[in-house]
Design a protein around this motif. Structure first.
Motif, mmCIF file in Angstrom:
data_model
loop_
_atom_site.group_PDB
_atom_site.id
_atom_site.type_symbol
_atom_site.label_atom_id
_atom_site.label_comp_id
_atom_site.label_asym_id
_atom_site.label_seq_id
_atom_site.Cartn_x
_atom_site.Cartn_y
_atom_site.Cartn_z
ATOM 1 N N CYS A 155 -3.545 -0.778 -4.501
ATOM 2 C CA CYS A 155 -3.252 -2.037 -3.785
ATOM 3 C C CYS A 155 -4.429 -2.984 -3.622
ATOM 4 O O CYS A 155 -4.248 -4.113 -3.183
ATOM 5 C CB CYS A 155 -2.651 -1.747 -2.411
ATOM 6 N N ASN A 156 -5.647 -2.548 -3.942
ATOM 7 C CA ASN A 156 -6.798 -3.383 -3.614
ATOM 8 C C ASN A 156 -6.715 -4.771 -4.262
ATOM 9 O O ASN A 156 -6.996 -5.792 -3.623
ATOM 10 C CB ASN A 156 -8.086 -2.656 -4.016
ATOM 11 N N ALA A 199 -3.484 -0.898 5.407
ATOM 12 C CA ALA A 199 -3.478 -1.120 3.966
ATOM 13 C C ALA A 199 -4.798 -0.670 3.353
ATOM 14 O O ALA A 199 -5.865 -1.020 3.848
ATOM 15 C CB ALA A 199 -3.245 -2.594 3.659
ATOM 16 N N GLY A 200 -4.716 0.122 2.320
ATOM 17 C CA GLY A 200 -5.915 0.562 1.602
ATOM 18 C C GLY A 200 -6.613 1.749 2.220
ATOM 19 O O GLY A 200 -7.650 2.186 1.723
ATOM 20 N N CYS A 214 0.876 -1.176 0.000
ATOM 21 C CA CYS A 214 0.000 0.000 0.000
ATOM 22 C C CYS A 214 0.909 1.221 0.000
ATOM 23 O O CYS A 214 1.585 1.501 0.990
ATOM 24 C CB CYS A 214 -0.885 -0.003 1.246
ATOM 25 N N HIS A 215 0.962 1.897 -1.148
ATOM 26 C CA HIS A 215 1.929 2.987 -1.297
ATOM 27 C C HIS A 215 1.562 4.218 -0.475
ATOM 28 O O HIS A 215 2.436 4.917 0.009
ATOM 29 C CB HIS A 215 2.060 3.375 -2.764
ATOM 30 N N CYS A 216 0.294 4.505 -0.376
ATOM 31 C CA CYS A 216 -0.096 5.742 0.309
ATOM 32 C C CYS A 216 0.235 5.667 1.799
ATOM 33 O O CYS A 216 0.669 6.644 2.390
ATOM 34 C CB CYS A 216 -1.575 6.016 0.115
ATOM 35 N N GLU A 217 0.014 4.516 2.402
ATOM 36 C CA GLU A 217 0.287 4.348 3.835
ATOM 37 C C GLU A 217 1.601 3.616 4.065
ATOM 38 O O GLU A 217 1.925 3.292 5.213
ATOM 39 C CB GLU A 217 -0.875 3.608 4.503
ATOM 40 N N LYS A 230 -7.306 -3.986 7.499
ATOM 41 C CA LYS A 230 -7.045 -2.554 7.390
ATOM 42 C C LYS A 230 -6.688 -1.975 8.757
ATOM 43 O O LYS A 230 -5.755 -1.193 8.887
ATOM 44 C CB LYS A 230 -8.277 -1.827 6.832
ATOM 45 N N LEU A 242 -4.171 -6.917 -2.584
ATOM 46 C CA LEU A 242 -4.676 -7.386 -1.285
ATOM 47 C C LEU A 242 -5.677 -8.523 -1.488
ATOM 48 O O LEU A 242 -5.738 -9.455 -0.683
ATOM 49 C CB LEU A 242 -5.307 -6.235 -0.504
ATOM 50 N N GLY A 250 -7.093 2.309 -2.298
ATOM 51 C CA GLY A 250 -7.022 0.999 -2.940
ATOM 52 C C GLY A 250 -6.835 1.018 -4.446
ATOM 53 O O GLY A 250 -6.730 -0.042 -5.060
#
Ligand SMILES: Cc1cc2nc3c(=O)[nH]c(=O)nc-3n(C[C@H](O)[C@H](O)[C@H](O)COP(=O)(O)OP(=O)(O)OC[C@H]3O[C@@H](n4cnc5c(N)ncnc54)[C@H](O)[C@@H]3O)c2cc1C
Ligand SMILES: Cc1cc2nc3c(=O)[nH]c(=O)nc-3n(C[C@H](O)[C@H](O)[C@H](O)COP(=O)(O)OP(=O)(O)OC[C@H]3O[C@@H](n4cnc5c(N)ncnc54)[C@H](O)[C@@H]3O)c2cc1C
Lengths: 421, 459
Positions: free
Chosen positions: B437-438, B427-428, B395-398, B422, B441, B434
């Motif tokens: 990454c959704n 993640a997501g 998950c790039h954002c987090e 989550k 996942l 997402g």
């Protein structure tokens, strides 16, 4: 608590490119071909190619390879070409920060942990994403099955899974039409396509596709509820006449309404344009730190892969010139501001002396007919005839606009008002 | 003799802290939860503020539990790797009327033992928070109000309970039961269970559990929804201190507050509703929240929204907690933990264990408890992505790593649904929700959840 481990040092390079999509890969390839010594592209995914990696449909590659390719084939070719040219590709490596002191030092992380790369120039090519359900403030529950097209594509072409069987597709940009094909590839049958506006965003003839696939299209439809637990069960829409209608479905696909992936640009303190939501640049692709360049869809929502590729190549030329000390100073640039009816303009500034990207790219905020006029202090400098829809490419010649003091405003005007050029 | 000393019904904030307390005190604990994972009810969505109790009703059980809970959290958090984002809070007066109310709030704070509060003038406010709207006239600074991770503590508490023998059963809705004078037989979606005493921590269903098992309910749950909007991490540099409004009768009002994850949230609303399940977000309310946030910190106008969510407070027809014992039925209800349960949970657990003791129950406390740790998700502390061997970023954002996800999935209390994953990893939950990454996942969790991400699997 353990302290943050000290990052490894990965040396100094001439140009570090962030993002191995079409723009980043073409910039890297061009830089090597122009004789730049060390060019490194870092990409957070474990495969190069950017968004086309998961666009399983054609047409990609006309401009670049003179043939029609699917996205994944196109992505592989771009990466192969970059490697052939001598580019170093680091995959699975995420840029988490860039110090912009005396020198530019990027901090990254990969499986080995934190590391640093010092670069003489950096090119940001981090692309775009779609507006999420949250950003659209869509009402309702938050069940499984609500996603964007990018995620749908990754399900279909990277994981070979289907996120839903009977989705409602939200939006009528090109990407929404592409999603119909992606749905087909995983055996999903969209139950409806809904659009806020009274007509489609794409040109009418494209809307033959949903008709052909038997997907009903509803215009003037606003989502008032998404319901389901754990998975989406239905969507309620309010239609133009004010009535509310339920659509049974098992997914909601929010398509398009792109926004640049400018989080890194923001985090490192570059000026971000509220119009494009990408970094503000001059005609050479220089951001508010002239050592950091930007190219591709990070600059604006949204262009094609081919356009981004071409832009990467051209910005690479400016970077190469800059390394040789041949770019004019970034100081004293003329601001180019969106006027009436214009949503954004990129580049946002023109450095004195001309050169660089020769056209301004802009989008209108609503369908417009008339002339697009550039004015400084009210005096018209240049104008072109305009007949444009929102989300469609509009170009305006940049030549001559930088000569003179004060910002230039580019706006839509009715035919009769234009004088003096 | 029943197999368990206590059956705790509900793995919300309160039930998780309760399971830990009873297990540490040596009781044989059974925890029954309707959802597929812990924190499936009211506790999954809140403001994540660790309150000092400065504005709680003086002398109340609620205040005592909040202050005990606050203190115990500070005492144990290092051992469990739990974060504390030290922000402090300001109760800001935006009008003369609100300004006039600050005296009363300050008095209450001092009465409640929160002695380090002090007044800030308009210019002191500006100095502390330069991005706050200049409409702020005066404020009461409450240095001890802080922000925590609203999920990880409860996972940590359950891990500790489990380490000391607690039996934790998910997807085990309590459907009925009977008391035989000595203990209870509970009928659940996962079969029958026996326990001597029941601790009802069923949150939004606390009254229903009483009705089902006791025949009548001593209180009534009146769900009160709170909606939130979360701003992108870019907002975190705009405001450091929690901004609280001068409260009115019904609610603490809309708060602007950093999160442990590096974002800024605005909310909650306070909306009474009948429905105990649906916590919907609504466009109009969200727009109003965003407007309110921008009125407080104008620079937020240029920051994107990352997420929107809503939670239901398990409020009752009265303001206070609804804690009561029925010694003759081996019964304790811990209900109506409306809007301070995150803070108070550890204190409530200790308080309730005291009541249980008064019912004549004795156990041998664990002399040397184990202290399981949880993964750190707080942005201001070391995260896994900065350490070698994380695999790659999923998950790039987090910046959630492959290793973190694998550890959550393989851990001693693996998530029972996607929400659980989550909450364990984030993640997501970032700005792209997402987009990136959704699908991955879905692949990584294939075969694990009764409600899978991929529809192929559901079919
Ligand atoms: C869902 C979707 C469908 C599309 N479909 C089409 C289509 O059919 N045809 C078409 O022509 N265009 C399409 N587009 C437009 C698309 O943006 C362009 O095709 C093209 O990918 C733009 O290239 P780019 O290099 O600017 O960005 P991208 O291709 O997005 O590449 C950016 C890269 O940067 C990486 N990155 C970002 N941040 C970091 C970081 N901090 N560290 C390391 N790496 C990072 C990303 O992982 C990504 O690989 C689509 C876009 C989307 C979102
Ligand atoms: C909008 C909002 C903001 C808040 N902000 C804060 C804050 O900043 N600080 C703070 O301290 N507190 C805050 N709170 C309060 C806090 O979140 C609550 O007090 C707390 O979550 C209540 O926890 P609970 O365990 O009592 O209830 P719940 O979390 O609802 O737990 C009850 C559990 O019982 C289960 N259950 C129900 N029926 C059955 C059955 N028949 N069988 C088995 N299991 C069953 C449910 O599934 C649920 O998991 C806030 C709350 C809200 C809604």
């Amino acid at each position: 608590m353990t302290a943050t481990p000290a990052p490894r040092d990965d040396g100094v390079v001439d140009v570090l490119i962030v993002g191995a999509g079409p723009a980043g890969l073409s910039a890297a390839t061009a830089l090597k071909r122009l004789g730049v010594g060390s060019v490194v592209v870092v990409e957070r995914e474990t495969e190069a190619g950017g968004v086309p990696r998961h666009c399983g449909h054609p047409p990609f590659g006309m401009r670049e390879f003179s043939r029609v390719l699917t996205g994944p084939a196109y992505a592989r070719r771009l990466a192969a070409r970059a490697l052939e040219a001598g580019v170093t590709l680091k995959l699975g490596a995420t840029v988490v920060g860039i110090e912009r002191g005396e020198s530019l030092v990027a901090t990254l992380t990969d499986d080995g942990g934190l590391f640093r790369i010092e670069a003489r120039r950096i090119v940001l090519a981090t692309g775009v994403r779609e507006r999420t359900r949250a950003q659209r403030l869509a009402s309702g529950d938050r069940p499984i099955g609500v996603l964007n097209t990018g995620a749908l594509q990754a399900y279909a072409y990277l994981q070979h899974l289907a996120p839903f069987r009977r989705p409602v597709i939200v939006g009528t940009e090109l990407v929404a039409l592409s999603s119909l094909l992606t749905c087909r590839s995983v055996g999903a049958k969209p139950v409806a396509m809904i659009e806020e506006n009274a007509g489609p965003t794409v040109r009418r003839p494209f809307m033959a596709l949903p008709r052909l696939l038997g997907v009903p299209v509803r215009y003037g439809a606003h989502i008032v509820d998404i319901r389901g637990k754990p998975r989406v069960e239905r969507v309620s829409i309010r239609t133009a006449d004010g009535s509310v209608e339920d659509i049974a479905c098992d997914g909601v696909l929010f398509t398009g309404r792109f926004i640049p992936e400018s989080s890194l640009a923001r985090r490192i303190g570059l000026v971000v344009d509220p119009g494009t939501r990408g970094p503000s640049i001059d005609q050479f692709g220089r951001t508010s730190d002239p050592r950091v360049f930007a190219a591709g869809n990070l600059l604006r929502p949204v262009e094609t892969a081919g356009w981004s590729w071409d832009e990467g190549r051209r910005v690479a030329g400016f970077v190469a010139d800059d390394l040789k000390g041949r770019l004019p100073s970034a100081d004293g640039a003329t601001a180019i501001e969106p006027g009436r009816g214009v949503r954004y303009i990129v580049p946002q500034r023109l450095a004195p002396g001309g050169g660089g990207l020769d056209r301004l790219q802009l989008r209108v905020s609503a369908a417009a007919k008339g002339r697009l006029v550039a004015r400084r202090n009210g005096a018209a400098l240049a104008s072109v005839a305009l007949s444009a829809q929102p989300e469609r490419r509009v170009l305006f010649p940049a030549a001559g606009l930088a000569a003179g003091p004060g910002p230039v405003v580019v706006g839509v005007e009715p035919l009769s008002r234009v004088t003096g050029c | 003799m029943p197999a368990s000393d206590v059956a705790i019904i509900g793995a919300g904030a309160v039930g998780c802290a309760m399971a830990r307390r009873f297990a540490l005190e040596g009781a044989r604990v059974l925890l029954l939860e309707k959802g597929a994972d812990l924190l499936s009810g009211a506790s999954k969505a809140n403001s994540a503020i660790l309150h000092t109790g400065f504005d709680a009703p003086a002398g109340s059980v609620e205040l005592a539990c909040m202050q005990a809970g606050y203190a115990e959290y500070l005492e144990i958090r290092d051992r469990m790797n739990l974060p504390l984002l030290k922000t402090g809070a300001m109760v800001v007066a935006w009008s003369d009327a609100e300004r006039a109310a600050l005296d009363g709030i300050e008095d209450r704070a001092r009465t409640n033992g929160v002695g380090d509060v002090r007044r800030l003038t308009a210019s002191e406010i500006r100095e502390r928070e330069p991005n706050l709207s200049h409409g702020a006239l005066e404020a009461l600074l409450v240095p001890g109000e802080h922000v925590i991770d609203p999920w990880s503590p409860f996972l940590a508490y359950l891990l500790q309970a489990k380490a000391h023998g607690a039996e934790i059963v998910f997807d085990a809705e309590v459907l009925g039961g009977a008391f035989d004078g000595d203990g209870w037989t509970l009928r659940t979606a996962k079969g029958e269970f026996h326990a001597r005493t029941i601790v009802n921590c069923a949150g939004l269903y606390g009254d229903r559990i009483e009705r089902t098992l006791l025949g009548e309910a001593s209180f009534e749950i009146r769900p009160r929804k709170g909606q939130f909007a979360v701003f992108d991490k870019a907002a975190a540099e705009l405001i450091r201190t929690i901004v609280l409004p001068v409260p009115n009768e019904r609610t603490k009002g809309v708060v602007l507050c950093r999160t442990a994850f590096g974002n800024v949230l605005v909310g909650p609303t306070a909306e009474e509703q009948e429905d105990r399940e649906r916590a919907t977000v609504e466009e109009d309310a969200l727009v109003a929240l965003l407007d309110r946030a921008i009125a407080m910190v104008p620079a937020l106008a240029d920051v994107d929204v990352t997420a929107v969510y809503a939670g239901l407070r398990p409020a009752s027809e009265e303001k206070g907690y609804r804690i009561r014992t029925l010694p003759e039925r081996n019964w304790i209800t811990v209900g109506g933990i409306r809007s301070t349960g995150l803070t108070a949970s550890l204190g409530i657990a200790a308080h309730v264990f005291g009541l249980y003791g008064e019912m004549g129950r004795r156990h041998q406390p664990i002399a040397d408890p184990v202290w399981p740790t949880v993964a750190n998700l707080a942005e201001h502390r070391l995260r896994d992505w900065a350490r070698p061997g994380h695999g790659d970023i999923v998950c790039h954002c987090e910046l959630v790593t492959q290793r973190e996800i694998a550890q959550a999935l393989e851990g001693p209390l693996p998530p029972g649904d996607f929400g659980g994953l989550k909450r364990r990893t984030r993640a997501g939950m970032g700005r792209c929700q997402g987009f990136n990454c959704n699908a991955r996942l879905a692949e990584m969790t294939a075969g694990r959840f009764a409600a899978p991400l991929a529809a192929d699997e559901a079919a």
